[in-house]
Design an enzyme around this catalytic site. Structure first.
Site, mmCIF file in Angstrom:
data_model
loop_
_atom_site.group_PDB
_atom_site.id
_atom_site.type_symbol
_atom_site.label_atom_id
_atom_site.label_comp_id
_atom_site.label_asym_id
_atom_site.label_seq_id
_atom_site.Cartn_x
_atom_site.Cartn_y
_atom_site.Cartn_z
ATOM 1 N N SER A 129 -4.376 -13.328 15.430
ATOM 2 C CA SER A 129 -3.677 -11.958 14.975
ATOM 3 C C SER A 129 -2.740 -11.261 17.042
ATOM 4 O O SER A 129 -4.045 -12.031 18.070
ATOM 5 C CB SER A 129 -4.115 -10.075 14.402
ATOM 6 O OG SER A 129 -2.760 -9.434 15.240
ATOM 7 N N LYS A 183 -8.695 -9.850 8.333
ATOM 8 C CA LYS A 183 -7.594 -10.187 8.839
ATOM 9 C C LYS A 183 -6.617 -9.946 7.645
ATOM 10 O O LYS A 183 -5.782 -8.650 8.377
ATOM 11 C CB LYS A 183 -7.077 -12.070 8.845
ATOM 12 C CG LYS A 183 -5.342 -12.135 9.437
ATOM 13 C CD LYS A 183 -4.765 -11.490 10.779
ATOM 14 C CE LYS A 183 -3.505 -11.182 10.973
ATOM 15 N NZ LYS A 183 -2.717 -12.489 10.557
ATOM 16 N N HIS A 186 -6.887 -5.609 8.493
ATOM 17 C CA HIS A 186 -6.195 -5.810 9.571
ATOM 18 C C HIS A 186 -4.775 -5.602 9.520
ATOM 19 O O HIS A 186 -4.083 -4.558 10.023
ATOM 20 C CB HIS A 186 -6.135 -6.760 10.900
ATOM 21 C CG HIS A 186 -5.132 -6.693 12.066
ATOM 22 N ND1 HIS A 186 -4.211 -7.134 11.717
ATOM 23 C CD2 HIS A 186 -4.943 -6.813 13.151
ATOM 24 C CE1 HIS A 186 -3.352 -7.463 13.112
ATOM 25 N NE2 HIS A 186 -4.073 -7.098 13.790
ATOM 26 N N ASN A 187 -3.737 -6.350 8.511
ATOM 27 C CA ASN A 187 -2.397 -6.019 8.267
ATOM 28 C C ASN A 187 -2.234 -5.151 7.238
ATOM 29 O O ASN A 187 -1.914 -4.116 7.383
ATOM 30 C CB ASN A 187 -2.227 -7.231 7.528
ATOM 31 C CG ASN A 187 -2.088 -8.133 8.790
ATOM 32 O OD1 ASN A 187 -2.806 -8.714 10.070
ATOM 33 N ND2 ASN A 187 -1.534 -9.205 7.829
ATOM 34 N N GLU A 190 -2.080 -1.925 9.655
ATOM 35 C CA GLU A 190 -1.172 -2.134 10.363
ATOM 36 C C GLU A 190 0.003 -1.418 9.373
ATOM 37 O O GLU A 190 1.175 -0.716 10.372
ATOM 38 C CB GLU A 190 -0.617 -4.039 10.368
ATOM 39 C CG GLU A 190 0.391 -4.434 11.356
ATOM 40 C CD GLU A 190 0.550 -5.878 11.493
ATOM 41 O OE1 GLU A 190 -0.171 -6.674 11.950
ATOM 42 O OE2 GLU A 190 1.403 -6.967 11.013
#
Ligand code: 2AM
Length: 471
Positions: A129, A183, A186-187, A190
């Site tokens: 990222s 990940k 994480h997104n 986000e």
């Protein structure tokens, strides 16, 4: 021949920038792209005086690498990864290391790791990222897979990763698809961060009547405090930019239809699969989907009087209240993401150290934020924390923010400003703090129509009632 430390396959922007980042850190990099023209262009633009070796075939790439070979795939997630693996395998030998740095779905990474390792090679899935700039200057890296492969790559990964207080934003995230899982979450976070900021912008603009420039100032000020983060910082910048055509704030000229590539949706699906509540993250995915239904919204705005309700029945919050509301909702959204990781760690055996996850998200990545240092500390002090909101630091922060948060949501509701993520976060918080939820009635209804039975608060056992026969 065989002089390069690593090969990079796929020279779209992320691949190019990672190759440049690796080279800048003293490694010799062989580069390959399916369409050779792109390789030539890349070398023409960036190749001078650099340790970059262009390759026009995969055979050439393999021949240029030191043994055991290390190959980083930066191709489009999905079938392309399988295709590249299939085409590359004939040129590799047992012990060689294959890394997928794309945004692959973690279950694909699990499958590929098994397939590749069955042939004696070592596989790493690695979430990356930081966008284009992060890839070039230092991203947050989320690798998982064969431990020996990680050990062999650790030095390189630490060199190219973002640094926070000298610590590289990379850590080993377990076997198989653990890194791509992190990940993915994480997104999801986000998405929630962005939606929460967008709702706050709406409140500042339509609710409190501030101009883009004032809102930019507000976000810039907030960026110095508890909300300090990359996304707040870029929001302040965005709101300042003027449209060269009209001179108006550029953001106001942008069509209000949010797109998505799917990682937020994966997070939502995964959370449903594992039964982990992540309502703020879900709300963010759904808000994008709703924004995409623009034709319907325009028609509904016409038929349902889309203007804001004039007299708010709840008092307007102060700008400082909005800051507190955003902070509290953000804490809840990170709590949800962390809870999903904790469950995934158990279900799939990834062995995530949540303190480490927070640590590597502090720099390089899109959700980097001051808050992550507090999260790192909270899980460091108590690795088995049942939920982030129960860490003393965050418990106190939420208690402090609570009344401003409620005031903010009430105001939005009374004016008719949609706050799907801010209010979902508040409902999450209130659900957690409710010793008794109305699920007793749900259980009674299930037992009524489906004889699903229920348990009692005052007696052990499983009960069923013939509800129809009761007065
Ligand atoms: P291209 O330039 O030849 O299209 C992002 O799309 C990157 O993935 C590009 O470098 C692209 O190469 C590469 N890519 C996409 N599909 C691919 C495939 N099936 N095989 C190899 N590379 C692929």
């Amino acid at each position: 021949m065989d002089s390069c430390d690593i090969g990079v396959i796929g020279l779209a922007v992320m691949g190019q920038n990672l190759a440049l980042n690796i080279e800048r850190n003293g490694y010799r990099v062989a580069v390959y792209n399916r369409t050779a023209e792109r390789t030539r262009q890349f070398l023409a633009e960036h190749g001078q005086d650099k340790q970059l070796v262009g390759c026009e075939t995969l055979a050439e790439l393999a021949a240029n690498l030191k043994r055991p070979r290390r190959v980083l795939m930066m191709v489009k997630a999905g079938n392309a990864v399988d295709q590249v693996i299939a085409e590359l395998l004939p040129y590799l030998e047992p012990g060689d290391i294959l890394i997928d740095g794309g945004n692959s779905f973690f279950k694909d990474t699990e499958r590929r790791a098994q397939e590749v390792e069955a042939k004696g090679l070592l596989y790493l899935g690695m979430g990356i990222s930081g966008g284009e700039e992060g890839a070039l200057k230092g991203p947050s890296l989320m690798p998982s897979g064969h431990r020996h492969a990680y050990q062999a790559l650790e030095g390189l990964l630490q060199a190219i990763a973002a640094k926070v207080q000298g610590e590289p934003c990379v850590t080993y995230l377990g076997h198989g698809g653990g890194g791509h899982y992190v990940k993915m979450v994480h997104n999801g976070i986000e998405y929630a961060d962005m939606q929460l900021i967008a709702e706050t912008y709406d409140l500042l603009q339509r609710g409190l009547g501030l101009k883009a420039e004032q809102i930019s100032q507000t976000f810039a000020t907030w960026g110095q405090g508890v909300l300090n983060s990359y996304l707040i910082e870029i929001t302040a910048h965005i709101l300042k930019a003027l449209d060269p055509l009209s001179g108006a704030p550029l953001v106001e000229k942008i069509l209000d239809v949010a797109e998505q590539k799917g990682t937020g949706k994966w997070t939502s699906e995964e959370a449903l699969e594992l039964g982990v509540p992540i309502p703020t993250l879900q709300a963010a995915v759904e808000a994008r989907a709703l924004s995409a239904q623009r034709t319907l919204r325009l028609e509904a705005a016409r038929q349902l009087d889309g203007e804001l309700l004039g007299e708010a029945s709840s008092p307007a919050p102060a700008v400082a209240d909005l800051e507190q509301a955003l902070y509290a909702a953000k804490i809840c959204s990170y709590a949800q993401g962390m809870a999903l990781l904790a469950q995934a760690s158990q279900t799939y055996g990834y062995g995530f150290d949540l303190s480490e996850v927070a640590r590597i998200w502090r720099g390089g990545c899109i959700i980097r934020a001051r808050l992550l240092e507090d999260i790192r500390r909270a899980y460091g002090e108590n690795p088995t924390l049942p939920n982030l909101v129960l860490a003393p630091f965050f418990r106190q922060a939420l208690v402090n923010a609570q009344s401003a948060w409620r005031k903010t949501v009430c105001f939005g509701v009374s004016k008719g400003i949609p706050l799907p993520a801010l209010s979902a976060a508040l409902a999450y918080f209130d659900s957690l703090r409710s010793a008794r939820l109305p699920a007793n009635l749900i259980q009674a209804q299930r037992d009524y129509f489906g004889a699903h039975t229920y348990r009692r608060i005052d007696e052990e056992g499983v009960f069923h009632t013939e509800w129809q026969s009761m007065e």
